[in-house]
Design a protein around this motif. Structure first.
Motif, mmCIF file in Angstrom:
data_model
loop_
_atom_site.group_PDB
_atom_site.id
_atom_site.type_symbol
_atom_site.label_atom_id
_atom_site.label_comp_id
_atom_site.label_asym_id
_atom_site.label_seq_id
_atom_site.Cartn_x
_atom_site.Cartn_y
_atom_site.Cartn_z
ATOM 1 N N TYR A 1 0.802 -1.214 0.000
ATOM 2 C CA TYR A 1 0.000 0.000 0.000
ATOM 3 C C TYR A 1 0.843 1.275 0.000
ATOM 4 N N GLY A 2 0.236 2.330 -0.528
ATOM 5 C CA GLY A 2 0.909 3.616 -0.651
ATOM 6 C C GLY A 2 1.396 3.837 -2.069
ATOM 7 N N HIS A 3 1.697 5.083 -2.412
ATOM 8 C CA HIS A 3 2.112 5.393 -3.783
ATOM 9 C C HIS A 3 3.392 4.669 -4.173
ATOM 10 N N ASN A 4 4.172 4.258 -3.172
ATOM 11 C CA ASN A 4 5.391 3.504 -3.458
ATOM 12 C C ASN A 4 5.370 2.118 -2.824
ATOM 13 N N GLY A 5 4.194 1.675 -2.391
ATOM 14 C CA GLY A 5 4.085 0.332 -1.834
ATOM 15 C C GLY A 5 4.925 0.128 -0.591
ATOM 16 N N SER A 6 4.981 1.129 0.269
ATOM 17 C CA SER A 6 5.895 1.074 1.413
ATOM 18 C C SER A 6 5.390 0.218 2.568
ATOM 19 N N TYR A 7 4.111 -0.172 2.545
ATOM 20 C CA TYR A 7 3.583 -1.030 3.606
ATOM 21 C C TYR A 7 2.903 -2.245 2.995
ATOM 22 N N ARG A 8 3.246 -3.422 3.508
ATOM 23 C CA ARG A 8 2.723 -4.643 2.902
ATOM 24 C C ARG A 8 1.397 -5.098 3.495
ATOM 25 N N THR A 9 0.929 -4.492 4.586
ATOM 26 C CA THR A 9 -0.348 -4.890 5.181
ATOM 27 C C THR A 9 -1.217 -3.675 5.464
ATOM 28 N N LEU A 10 -2.519 -3.911 5.536
ATOM 29 C CA LEU A 10 -3.442 -2.837 5.895
ATOM 30 C C LEU A 10 -3.233 -2.386 7.333
ATOM 31 N N VAL A 11 -2.861 -3.307 8.205
ATOM 32 C CA VAL A 11 -2.579 -2.926 9.593
ATOM 33 C C VAL A 11 -1.460 -1.890 9.633
ATOM 34 N N SER A 12 -0.386 -2.146 8.896
ATOM 35 C CA SER A 12 0.740 -1.206 8.877
ATOM 36 C C SER A 12 0.337 0.127 8.272
ATOM 37 N N MET A 13 -0.463 0.082 7.204
ATOM 38 C CA MET A 13 -0.846 1.317 6.529
ATOM 39 C C MET A 13 -1.767 2.164 7.406
ATOM 40 N N ILE A 14 -2.717 1.533 8.077
ATOM 41 C CA ILE A 14 -3.613 2.285 8.960
ATOM 42 C C ILE A 14 -2.835 2.824 10.162
ATOM 43 N N ASP B 1 9.610 6.725 11.345
ATOM 44 C CA ASP B 1 10.892 6.577 12.030
ATOM 45 C C ASP B 1 11.214 5.121 12.357
ATOM 46 N N THR B 2 10.190 4.291 12.528
ATOM 47 C CA THR B 2 10.420 2.887 12.898
ATOM 48 C C THR B 2 10.282 1.940 11.710
ATOM 49 N N TRP B 3 10.022 2.487 10.528
ATOM 50 C CA TRP B 3 9.829 1.674 9.325
ATOM 51 C C TRP B 3 11.108 0.926 8.955
ATOM 52 N N THR B 4 10.949 -0.301 8.469
ATOM 53 C CA THR B 4 12.093 -1.087 8.006
ATOM 54 C C THR B 4 11.828 -1.614 6.601
ATOM 55 N N LYS B 5 12.873 -2.020 5.927
ATOM 56 C CA LYS B 5 12.772 -2.503 4.551
ATOM 57 C C LYS B 5 12.016 -3.824 4.456
ATOM 58 N N GLU B 6 11.810 -4.488 5.597
ATOM 59 C CA GLU B 6 11.056 -5.739 5.588
ATOM 60 C C GLU B 6 9.604 -5.524 5.171
ATOM 61 N N GLU B 7 9.142 -4.283 5.213
ATOM 62 C CA GLU B 7 7.777 -3.981 4.779
ATOM 63 C C GLU B 7 7.629 -4.084 3.258
ATOM 64 N N LEU B 8 8.732 -4.070 2.537
ATOM 65 C CA LEU B 8 8.684 -3.992 1.079
ATOM 66 C C LEU B 8 8.572 -5.366 0.427
ATOM 67 N N VAL B 9 7.981 -5.362 -0.756
ATOM 68 C CA VAL B 9 7.981 -6.540 -1.629
ATOM 69 C C VAL B 9 8.710 -6.116 -2.899
ATOM 70 N N LEU B 10 10.016 -6.329 -2.917
ATOM 71 C CA LEU B 10 10.869 -5.883 -4.020
ATOM 72 C C LEU B 10 11.693 -7.058 -4.543
ATOM 73 N N PRO B 11 11.472 -7.478 -5.782
ATOM 74 C CA PRO B 11 12.343 -8.510 -6.362
ATOM 75 C C PRO B 11 13.797 -8.048 -6.339
#
Length: 468
Positions: free
Chosen positions: A352-365, A376-386
């Motif tokens: 979710y997001g214009h750059n897909g920065s959150y992989r779940t609705l829980v994180s996005m909300i 500030d607490t975001w990590t790259k594990e939220e991403l789905v990047l080949p």
């Protein structure tokens, strides 16, 4: 909607007060509640959708799944907008020209054909884009209804946009074909990309010639368009209009549990979804931006999402940043603002997001409720990047620009009440109630073959079990 919420609050207070007084509900509360339900069922006006003939829709279906529209004939519209992934691709940032496969397992290619950069933004779902209320498209709104250039639309093609496009959706359909990272490829590889590099409208006649030279397509265009008498008359306009007809009809989705609840079926939503609905239209204030029957007011808001990726840069940008709507409007107040998405079938379109920065609705909300802390607490594990090791540096180089990071943190439009964990999960439950039955069941026809004879890779992958 505000009147509806005021009545809801009034009913709640009266109900609570009289229950305390008498120990049981009273008739006036039942009457008010009945009136509220009546208002709730009728407060959201039904959208108006564009219609199209079956011939035009079926023609658009074949074009949507046909790689003939891409520069190197190796990618179709459906590659990044597949029904199995909610008409998106399941990736944070898309892998366009040069990649292989479909969905989250799509790879970034190898050797000289590997991708040179990721698609700058998340591939949005295509649900309900045939609604006539939609006047802007793309995350930054760079496709909009406007007569600025005398052709009914304000687009990157400016005055070179061809006449005859019958909707904003048709106008939008033209641009992935000319994008180097999406469908065109690099200008050294094929004539489409080379022509687009000279001037964007030079590429479209080449694509049209490819299509109309295929006998089956020629016959179908003559049957679908009363203005076309011979295949030689087919232009990019008819191709775009056919694609738009298919998307508008095929991906219309108004058959969710919420719609059944609106029609009077009080059992359509479970207890958690009802709580989420009340939060959405009440204390959580989601409805201020996600309003109307499509759950968007189609405005632009800055959420302060974590920054990464190549960005949608302008020639003078020193780093790969994405300034959002400002890049199109040139208004400073639009910096880092992106289009408010519609929420129907949002369950099916992670990340979710214009750059897909959150992989779940829980994180996005959670980010909506606590944007600064979440960033500030975001990590790259939220991403789905080949994986693409040659892109590692560019993917996160923006983090080194401390001034840019400070500017993005300072531009956040949302200021919502804090939400408890259980309230966030209630909101997620309500968003799941916006998922259409057909969309969830994936009852969409994918052609076994297309007139060009090029492989329909999605069908092959599904047979091999690669798609869910």
């Amino acid at each position: 909607m505000h009147i509806l919420l005021s009545i809801q609050t009034l009913v709640n207070h009266i109900f609570a007060g009289l229950t305390l007084y008498s120990g049981k509900p009273v008739a006036v509360c039942l009457l008010l509640t009945a009136a509220l339900n009546c208002l709730a069922n009728n407060s959201l006006s039904e959208p108006v959708f564009r219609k199209a003939s079956s011939n035009k829709v079926e023609l658009g279906r074949l074009l949507f799944y046909d790689k003939i529209l891409s520069g190197n004939k190796n990618i179709s519209c459906s590659t990044c907008h597949h029904p199995s992934f909610g008409t998106s691709d399941g990736l944070s940032l898309g892998v366009g020209e040069g990649g292989t496969g479909v969905g989250p397992t799509r790879t970034t290619g190898t050797g000289k054909n590997r991708i040179q950069r990721r698609v700058p933004r998340n591939a949005p779902g295509l649900w309900n884009l045939g609604a006539t209320e939609i006047r802007t498209l793309m995350h930054d709104g760079r496709i909009e209804q406007s007569n600025l250039y005398g052709n009914e639309f304000n687009t990157p093609a400016q005055e070179w946009l061809p006449d005859g496009l019958d909707s904003i959706l048709a106008a939008q359909a033209l641009f992935p074909m000319t994008s180097e990272t999406e469908m065109a490829g690099s200008n050294e590889e094929n004539e489409v990309a080379g022509a687009a590099n000279d001037r964007i409208d030079n590429a479209w006649p080449i694509i049209a010639r490819r299509v109309r030279a295929i006998p089956e397509y020629g016959e179908r265009f003559v049957a679908a368009f009363s203005t076309i008498r011979r295949p030689e008359e087919v232009s990019i306009v008819e191709i775009a209009n056919a694609l738009a007809a298919f998307i508008a009809v095929e991906f219309r989705s108004m058959d969710s549990p919420f719609d059944r609840w609106r029609s009077g079926d009080t059992s359509a939503l479970d207890a958690r979804q009802v709580r989420g609905k009340n939060l959405f239209f009440g204390n959580a204030q989601c409805h201020h931006c996600h309003s109307g029957i499509l759950f968007s007011n189609h405005s632009f808001k800055a959420l302060g999402l974590p920054a990464f990726g190549p960005g949608r840069t302008r020639k003078f940008d020193p780093l790969p940043r994405d300034v959002g709507r400002m890049g199109e409007s040139d208004r400073l107040e639009d910096a880092y603002r992106f289009r408010v998405p519609m929420l129907r079938n949002v369950e099916l379109t992670p990340p979710y997001g214009h750059n897909g920065s959150y992989r779940t609705l829980v994180s996005m909300i959670t980010h909506h409720a606590y944007p600064a802390r979440s960033r500030d607490t975001w990590t790259k594990e939220e991403l789905v990047l080949p994986k693409a090791h040659w892109l590692d540096k560019i993917d996160f180089i923006i983090e080194q620009d401390y001034l840019e990071m400070a500017r993005q943190r300072s531009q956040i439009d949302i200021n919502l009440p804090p939400l408890l964990t259980n309230e966030i999960h209630d909101l997620v439950a309500f968003l799941h109630a916006l998922t259409g039955d057909q969309a969830k069941a994936q009852n969409f026809i994918i052609p076994e073959r297309v007139p060009s004879g090029l492989p329909v890779s999605q069908r092959q992958l599904r047979q091999n079990g690669a798609l869910p």
